[in-house]
Scaffold this motif. Structure first.
Motif, PDB file in Angstrom:
ATOM      1  N   ARG A   1      10.617  -2.469   8.420  1.00 54.77           N
ATOM      2  CA  ARG A   1       9.674  -1.376   8.680  1.00 54.77           C
ATOM      3  C   ARG A   1      10.400  -0.062   8.949  1.00 54.77           C
ATOM      4  NH1 ARG A   1       4.406  -1.968   9.506  1.00 54.77           N
ATOM      5  NH2 ARG A   1       3.499  -4.051   9.492  1.00 54.77           N
ATOM      6  N   ALA A   2      11.605  -0.159   9.504  1.00 54.79           N
ATOM      7  CA  ALA A   2      12.338   1.061   9.842  1.00 54.79           C
ATOM      8  C   ALA A   2      13.089   1.626   8.645  1.00 54.79           C
ATOM      9  CB  ALA A   2      13.319   0.771  10.978  1.00 54.79           C
ATOM     10  N   LYS A   3      13.042   0.908   7.516  1.00 55.05           N
ATOM     11  CA  LYS A   3      13.762   1.351   6.343  1.00 55.05           C
ATOM     12  C   LYS A   3      12.816   2.047   5.370  1.00 55.05           C
ATOM     13  CE  LYS A   3      17.041  -2.432   7.023  1.00 55.05           C
ATOM     14  NZ  LYS A   3      17.670  -3.632   6.445  1.00 55.05           N
ATOM     15  N   THR A   4      13.336   2.352   4.189  1.00 56.24           N
ATOM     16  CA  THR A   4      12.538   3.148   3.258  1.00 56.24           C
ATOM     17  C   THR A   4      11.405   2.367   2.620  1.00 56.24           C
ATOM     18  OG1 THR A   4      14.119   2.627   1.511  1.00 56.24           O
ATOM     19  CG2 THR A   4      14.445   4.682   2.706  1.00 56.24           C
ATOM     20  N   THR A   5      11.474   1.052   2.651  1.00 56.02           N
ATOM     21  CA  THR A   5      10.393   0.271   2.073  1.00 56.02           C
ATOM     22  C   THR A   5      10.223  -1.006   2.867  1.00 56.02           C
ATOM     23  OG1 THR A   5       9.558  -0.718   0.028  1.00 56.02           O
ATOM     24  CG2 THR A   5      11.910  -0.916   0.431  1.00 56.02           C
ATOM     25  N   ASP A   6       8.990  -1.496   2.961  1.00 62.32           N
ATOM     26  CA  ASP A   6       8.756  -2.714   3.719  1.00 62.32           C
ATOM     27  C   ASP A   6       8.436  -3.861   2.771  1.00 62.32           C
ATOM     28  OD1 ASP A   6       6.169  -2.231   2.931  1.00 62.32           O
ATOM     29  OD2 ASP A   6       5.499  -1.539   4.890  1.00 62.32           O
ATOM     30  N   ASN A   7       7.836  -4.909   3.310  1.00 61.74           N
ATOM     31  CA  ASN A   7       7.573  -6.086   2.484  1.00 61.74           C
ATOM     32  C   ASN A   7       6.417  -5.909   1.512  1.00 61.74           C
ATOM     33  OD1 ASN A   7       8.971  -7.315   5.090  1.00 61.74           O
ATOM     34  ND2 ASN A   7       9.189  -8.791   3.425  1.00 61.74           N
ATOM     35  N   ILE A   8       5.657  -4.848   1.655  1.00 58.96           N
ATOM     36  CA  ILE A   8       4.549  -4.609   0.737  1.00 58.96           C
ATOM     37  C   ILE A   8       5.082  -3.897  -0.493  1.00 58.96           C
ATOM     38  CG2 ILE A   8       2.330  -3.482   0.422  1.00 58.96           C
ATOM     39  CD1 ILE A   8       2.046  -3.634   3.526  1.00 58.96           C
ATOM     40  N   ILE A   9       4.987  -4.560  -1.642  1.00 57.50           N
ATOM     41  CA  ILE A   9       5.428  -3.940  -2.896  1.00 57.50           C
ATOM     42  C   ILE A   9       4.357  -2.970  -3.375  1.00 57.50           C
ATOM     43  CG2 ILE A   9       6.084  -4.370  -5.286  1.00 57.50           C
ATOM     44  CD1 ILE A   9       7.066  -7.150  -4.378  1.00 57.50           C
ATOM     45  N   THR A  10       3.143  -3.453  -3.515  1.00 58.79           N
ATOM     46  CA  THR A  10       2.030  -2.581  -3.883  1.00 58.79           C
ATOM     47  C   THR A  10       0.718  -3.287  -3.561  1.00 58.79           C
ATOM     48  OG1 THR A  10       1.098  -1.183  -5.624  1.00 58.79           O
ATOM     49  CG2 THR A  10       1.902  -3.351  -6.284  1.00 58.79           C
ATOM     50  N   ARG A  11      -0.398  -2.586  -3.724  1.00 58.29           N
ATOM     51  CA  ARG A  11      -1.711  -3.135  -3.366  1.00 58.29           C
ATOM     52  C   ARG A  11      -2.775  -2.651  -4.337  1.00 58.29           C
ATOM     53  NH1 ARG A  11      -1.431  -2.545   3.287  1.00 58.29           N
ATOM     54  NH2 ARG A  11      -0.052  -0.757   3.245  1.00 58.29           N
ATOM     55  N   GLY A  12      -3.936  -3.301  -4.243  1.00 59.31           N
ATOM     56  CA  GLY A  12      -5.093  -2.876  -5.018  1.00 59.31           C
ATOM     57  C   GLY A  12      -6.360  -3.485  -4.436  1.00 59.31           C
ATOM     58  N   TRP A  13      -7.492  -2.839  -4.717  1.00 56.95           N
ATOM     59  CA  TRP A  13      -8.781  -3.289  -4.201  1.00 56.95           C
ATOM     60  C   TRP A  13      -9.829  -3.123  -5.296  1.00 56.95           C
ATOM     61  CZ3 TRP A  13      -5.349  -0.008  -1.964  1.00 56.95           C
ATOM     62  CH2 TRP A  13      -4.778  -0.379  -0.738  1.00 56.95           C
ATOM     63  N   ALA A  14     -10.885  -3.926  -5.242  1.00 56.34           N
ATOM     64  CA  ALA A  14     -11.943  -3.808  -6.255  1.00 56.34           C
ATOM     65  C   ALA A  14     -13.230  -4.437  -5.740  1.00 56.34           C
ATOM     66  CB  ALA A  14     -11.522  -4.466  -7.564  1.00 56.34           C
ATOM     67  N   ASP A  15     -14.334  -4.021  -6.338  1.00 55.55           N
ATOM     68  CA  ASP A  15     -15.641  -4.616  -6.069  1.00 55.55           C
ATOM     69  C   ASP A  15     -15.999  -5.507  -7.256  1.00 55.55           C
ATOM     70  OD1 ASP A  15     -18.244  -5.283  -5.557  1.00 55.55           O
ATOM     71  OD2 ASP A  15     -18.921  -3.242  -5.130  1.00 55.55           O
ATOM     72  N   PRO A  16     -16.091  -6.823  -7.051  1.00 55.30           N
ATOM     73  CA  PRO A  16     -16.454  -7.714  -8.162  1.00 55.30           C
ATOM     74  C   PRO A  16     -17.787  -7.350  -8.810  1.00 55.30           C
ATOM     75  CG  PRO A  16     -15.626  -8.983  -6.302  1.00 55.30           C
ATOM     76  CD  PRO A  16     -15.802  -7.570  -5.818  1.00 55.30           C
ATOM     77  N   GLN A  17     -18.656  -6.640  -8.074  1.00 54.36           N
ATOM     78  CA  GLN A  17     -19.924  -6.206  -8.663  1.00 54.36           C
ATOM     79  C   GLN A  17     -19.706  -5.195  -9.786  1.00 54.36           C
ATOM     80  OE1 GLN A  17     -23.335  -6.093  -5.424  1.00 54.36           O
ATOM     81  NE2 GLN A  17     -21.514  -5.081  -4.624  1.00 54.36           N
ATOM     82  N   ASN A  18     -18.516  -4.590  -9.817  1.00 56.17           N
ATOM     83  CA  ASN A  18     -18.168  -3.617 -10.850  1.00 56.17           C
ATOM     84  C   ASN A  18     -17.251  -4.232 -11.898  1.00 56.17           C
ATOM     85  OD1 ASN A  18     -18.662  -1.826  -8.221  1.00 56.17           O
ATOM     86  ND2 ASN A  18     -19.030  -0.543 -10.022  1.00 56.17           N
ATOM     87  N   HIS A  19     -17.428  -5.506 -12.178  1.00 54.00           N
ATOM     88  CA  HIS A  19     -16.533  -6.181 -13.114  1.00 54.00           C
ATOM     89  C   HIS A  19     -16.637  -5.622 -14.524  1.00 54.00           C
ATOM     90  CE1 HIS A  19     -19.940  -8.590 -14.734  1.00 54.00           C
ATOM     91  NE2 HIS A  19     -20.391  -8.511 -13.483  1.00 54.00           N
TER      92      HIS A  19
END
Length: 636
Positions: free
Chosen positions: A537-555
């Motif tokens: 966490r104290a460095k330039t990048t943490d364990n999260i590479i990337t993320r995304g979110w979506a509504d299945p109702q908008n498939h």
């Protein structure tokens, strides 16, 4: 007598020489100095006590506060004194903002309540009012110490409906593009500036060369892009830092109501209240000038009340749609990608890959379109969070070339992307031909079963993996779910341990086939690097590479949603956030699928079930070197 006359002649000639010599010195003007393609600090300009500072009001082409008169925006100028004493003309660095005059206080209930079922209406929130700060003639001191000593004039303006600027804030509406356009028009002699908000005494920018560059961070970085989309003549270059380029993408994800990181429950009307420092009376602090009744729209106590009713309580309330989260005309009008046709300004974009407030897709989508349009374009990415401008040297070269017409090789530069690698300083980016890395190739990864522990993530398709189910529970954070060895609140699929580094560059994408036992459900996807290491966490990048979110109702589409039929499987594909990261040997890449994201989504009552068809779900990952490098990194 003859000798005396000769002596007088000699003295006269010497006097003329001295006068001529000093006259030559007096006529020598102070000018900018350039070295290695950059404007240098000039001691004659680096005299803060002699800088000329004044303000004015520039007339726009719109009336958004209902008084029947064209709105005027408040502008301040800081320039070297030589622009007066020597008639020197200089280019302009311009920054505009809605924040200069203060923001709303943090009070209970200012954010929307997120603890309710999807599709329900939350209780009305609180509406704090801003107490305007600041006095004339200084709006802001940003940019001044950096650029005035290097031979620039620095200009600031408060955006419409903020500070002493007239009009209404619209948070991405047309007037927030036309306001900086008007200021640039004034700097180029095409618009009128006045000494007072309602006076008739004009002010001219006689010291301007008519060449303008804009920069700023966050909202202040959005405004340069907004101005550039008007195609205004004179705006030669913009350097937006972490700009919000679409308010839909800021407050929604693929049909899902989603908050920006750190601001759970924020929406566009919350931001409106946060910045609305204008519309108070008297208009000018510490002066006798007051707005008479004729200047206030009939039926309202103030211009602020008029703006609240017209913009916040009507246009925003009817348009932002927290029920479905669909992309509509309201959001389309606040998406600058739709307005880029007239843009001519050169673009140096800057953003952080770990910015979970204004996410990195905001810059990438504009950079990509600008390249397609053939505009001079480069991008600077770093591994930190929100903010982070390019190195001053890089900005200096861009401003020097486009505002001073110095040929310094910027447009011939073969590398278009500059990325700060993990562990490196912001001032030391690595050059690449472009972003995404041209050597990156998409590889398709498949899922193998393993719930409630972890399944596999492999580049070879294993048939008949079946289906696995997770149970929604917002009370567990995404981090806790990723670190859990066993839990039925997420599904996790991981690669074998890497034996060599893997370089990801581009936009990961997921195709997911799922069913829900309810008509609506949140869908969250994280790409993580495991095992989890808290020290990162104290460095330039943490364990999260990337993320995304979506509504299945908008498939089918982000513009149209429909309730899910419980038990029926739907397939949808959507992008995760852009990234450029080196995953180190010894780590594993994990795909985590879950429902409600505690820090970003609404919090429906726990218990909804999402069932994933593993055979119909894939992750597309852009890997430098493609599948060959991926396989080699796994030691196969």
């Amino acid at each position: 007598m003859t000798n005396f006359l000769k002596l007088k002649s000699i003295i006269f000639s010497f006097s003329i020489s001295i006068i001529t010599l000093f006259s030559g010195f007096a006529q020598e003007k102070t000018t900018p100095i350039f070295q290695d393609g950059e404007a240098q600090i000039v001691e004659a300009f680096n005299t803060p006590d002699k800088w000329i500072r004044h303000d004015l009001f520039v007339e726009t082409e719109f009336d958004t506060d209902g008084d029947g008169k064209l709105d005027r925006v408040h502008v301040s100028v800081t320039r070297p004194f030589q622009t007066d004493t020597e008639g020197l003309k200089l280019p302009i660095i311009y920054e505009s903002s809605p924040y200069y005059a203060g923001v709303a206080p943090d009070v209970d209930g200012v954010f929307w309540d997120v603890n309710h079922e999807l599709g329900e209406t939350a209780q009305e929130r609180a509406h704090p009012e801003v107490k305007r700060l600041g006095e004339r003639p200084i709006i802001s001191n940003s940019q001044i110490k950096t650029w005035v000593p290097r031979g620039y004039i620095v200009v600031h303006s408060s955006s419409p409906g903020t500070g002493l600027s007239q009009g209404s804030p619209t948070v991405g509406g047309d007037n927030e593009s036309l306001a900086p356009k008007a200021v640039i028009d004034w700097l180029c002699g095409r618009a009128k500036g006045y000494t007072e908000p309602y006076g008739n005494k004009t002010v001219e920018a006689f010291w301007s060369t008519g060449k303008v560059g804009m920069t700023g961070t966050s909202y202040n970085g959005t405004i340069p892009l907004a101005a550039a989309t008007t195609g205004v003549e004179g705006l030669e270059v913009i350097i937006p830092v972490a700009p919000n380029t679409s308010y839909y993408h800021y407050y929604r994800s693929n049909g899902l109501v989603r908050s920006p990181g750190g601001y759970l429950g924020e929406d566009i009307d919350v931001l409106y209240d946060y910045i609305h420092s204008g519309g108070e009376e008297p208009l000018i602090p510490n002066s006798d000038f007051k707005v008479n009744d004729a200047n206030i729209p009939k039926g309202y106590k103030s211009k602020r009340a008029y703006s609240n009713a017209k913009i916040r309580d009507t246009e925003m309330k009817n348009g932002m749609d927290r029920i479905t989260g669909d992309y509509n005309d309201f959001w389309a009008g606040r998406d600058y990608l739709n307005d880029m046709g007239p843009m001519k300004a050169a673009l140096l974009m800057s953003h952080g890959f770990n910015d979970w407030n204004v996410m990195p897709e905001h810059s990438y989508r504009i950079y990509k379109r600008a390249k397609e349009m053939g505009l001079p374009t480069q991008i600077y990415y770093h591994q930190f969070g929100h903010g982070g401008p390019p190195p001053v040297s890089m900005m200096n070269k861009w401003f020097t070339h486009y505002l001073h017409n110095v040929e310094n090789g910027i447009e011939e530069e073969p590398n278009k992307a500059w990325i700060v690698r993990e562990g490196d300083k912001m001032s030391n980016p690595t050059a690449y031909k472009d972003y995404p890395n041209p050597e990156a190739k998409d590889i398709v990864l498949h899922l193998t079963s393993g719930a409630p522990k972890a399944g596999g993530l492999t580049n070879t398709k294993a048939l008949k993996q079946g289906k696995e189910t997770l149970i929604d529970n917002y009370s567990f954070s995404g981090e806790a779910l990723a670190r859990a060895e066993i839990t039925n609140h997420r599904l996790l699929y991981i690669t074998p341990k890497l034996e060599k580094d893997i370089h990801i560059s581009g936009v990961p994408k997921i195709t997911i086939k799922l069913a829900s036992n309810k008509p609506a459900a949140n869908l969250s996807v994280w790409l993580v690097s495991l095992p989890w290491d808290e020290s990162r966490r104290a460095k330039t990048t943490d364990n999260i590479i990337t993320r995304g979110w979506a509504d299945p109702q908008n498939h089918k589409s982000i513009t149209e949603s429909a309730p899910l039929k419980p038990g029926k499987f739907y397939e949808m594909t959507f992008n995760l956030q852009p990234d450029d990261q080196v995953i180190k040997a010894g780590q594993q890449i994990g795909l985590m699928i879950f429902s409600s994201d505690k820090e970003y989504t609404l919090h429906p009552k726990p218990g909804a079930e999402l069932t994933i068809d593993l055979d119909g779900t894939t992750l597309t990952l852009p890997v430098v070197g493609g599948v060959e490098n991926f396989v080699n990194a796994l030691g196969k």
